[in-house]
Design a protein around this motif. Structure first.
Motif, PDB file in Angstrom:
ATOM      1  N   ASP A 282       0.828  -1.209   0.000  1.00 26.01           N
ATOM      2  CA  ASP A 282       0.000   0.000   0.000  1.00 26.01           C
ATOM      3  C   ASP A 282       0.859   1.256   0.000  1.00 26.01           C
ATOM      4  O   ASP A 282       0.578   2.219  -0.725  1.00 26.01           O
ATOM      5  N   VAL A 283       1.928   1.273   0.784  1.00 30.25           N
ATOM      6  CA  VAL A 283       2.825   2.425   0.825  1.00 30.25           C
ATOM      7  C   VAL A 283       3.577   2.565  -0.493  1.00 30.25           C
ATOM      8  O   VAL A 283       3.690   3.667  -1.045  1.00 30.25           O
ATOM      9  N   ALA A 284       4.073   1.467  -1.008  1.00 26.35           N
ATOM     10  CA  ALA A 284       4.803   1.512  -2.277  1.00 26.35           C
ATOM     11  C   ALA A 284       3.919   2.046  -3.402  1.00 26.35           C
ATOM     12  O   ALA A 284       4.381   2.817  -4.262  1.00 26.35           O
ATOM     13  N   ALA A 285       2.640   1.672  -3.395  1.00 29.74           N
ATOM     14  CA  ALA A 285       1.722   2.136  -4.438  1.00 29.74           C
ATOM     15  C   ALA A 285       1.507   3.643  -4.353  1.00 29.74           C
ATOM     16  O   ALA A 285       1.448   4.339  -5.386  1.00 29.74           O
ATOM     17  N   GLU A 286       1.389   4.186  -3.139  1.00 24.33           N
ATOM     18  CA  GLU A 286       1.189   5.626  -2.990  1.00 24.33           C
ATOM     19  C   GLU A 286       2.453   6.396  -3.360  1.00 24.33           C
ATOM     20  O   GLU A 286       2.378   7.477  -3.960  1.00 24.33           O
TER      21      GLU A 286
END
Length: 253
Positions: free
Chosen positions: A81-85
């Protein structure tokens, strides 16, 4: 064509903030831009930083968030989720944060998005350029679009809440300017708890004008850390400000 990321933070899809998010996305797309939306409540965004964010962290060691986040960032080991943002931010030419002001700050879910996404090694730290300058996220424009229940006069220079400029300083200067982004003057809708149709239409028209100048408006002229205005202790040198300037205004050219 430009690429814009809108990060929206309100729990009700029928809210004014959700309406402004939809309006901004539609208006920008009609102008030919590419728009992505991160609706944090719809995404069920996890707002807290903890050891679960760093898969390589072992429970027998203390969690040093800066060091752990840098190791995970540089090692490609952030949670999906963090990598996607982070990838959305890298993709963007501009970032718009849309939120209601709650207790003189952003909602916790938006603060949690900032805490988790702006990791060391991505937005700050020894592996990226220094802060308050041509830093990690330079080249991206940044706009705060905020709704407030109070009247505009209460957020003025003599208003009881203080100037909106000062209330938003942690985001404008401490997030955007710190990471090298280019902050613009915020867009604000006051008296937002009860907004009749005529005022909503006026707000939309005003917001459209701001969105039309997203890439042409003059930014907030914050001083650069590397521009010769500060000493080695990161204190403004004497005589750099206009006479009588005090407080946070010292850091605006």
């Amino acid at each position: 064509m430009k690429k814009i990321l809108i990060v929206s933070a309100h729990p009700d899809p029928r809210s004014l903030n959700s309406a402004l998010t939809t309006f901004a996305a539609d208006h920008l797309r009609e102008a030919g831009h590419d728009v992505r939306i991160s609706d944090l409540y719809a995404m069920k965004w996890k707002p807290t930083v903890d050891a679960d964010d760093y898969p390589d962290h072992t429970p027998d060691h203390r969690l040093h968030v800066m060091a752990a986040s840098e190791q995970a960032t540089l090692g490609g080991r952030l949670t999906p989720d963090v990598a996607a943002e982070q990838e959305k931010i890298r993709w963007s030419d501009a970032v718009v944060l849309q939120f209601p002001m709650w207790w003189f700050s952003a909602p916790a879910i938006l603060k949690g998005w900032i805490d988790r996404v702006f990791t060391s090694g991505f937005a700050y730290g020894l592996q990226v350029p220094p802060p308050y300058a041509e830093s990690a996220l330079t080249g991206r424009r940044a706009l705060l679009s905020v709704t407030l229940g109070a009247r505009e006069t209460s957020f003025s220079d003599r208003g009881i809440h203080g100037r909106l400029t000062d209330v938003l300083h942690p985001l404008q200067h401490g997030l955007f300017c710190f990471t090298g982004m280019t902050p613009l003057e915020p867009f604000a809708v006051y008296d937002a708890n009860e907004l009749p149709e005529d005022r909503f239409q006026a707000a939309r028209q005003a917001y459209a004008r701001r969105l039309d100048t997203l890439f042409t408006a003059d930014p907030v002229p914050f001083r650069s850390l590397t521009g010769g205005d500060y000493d080695r202790a990161m204190r403004l040198l004497p005589g750099r400000e206009r006479p009588g300037t005090t407080g946070l205004d010292l850091h605006v050219r």
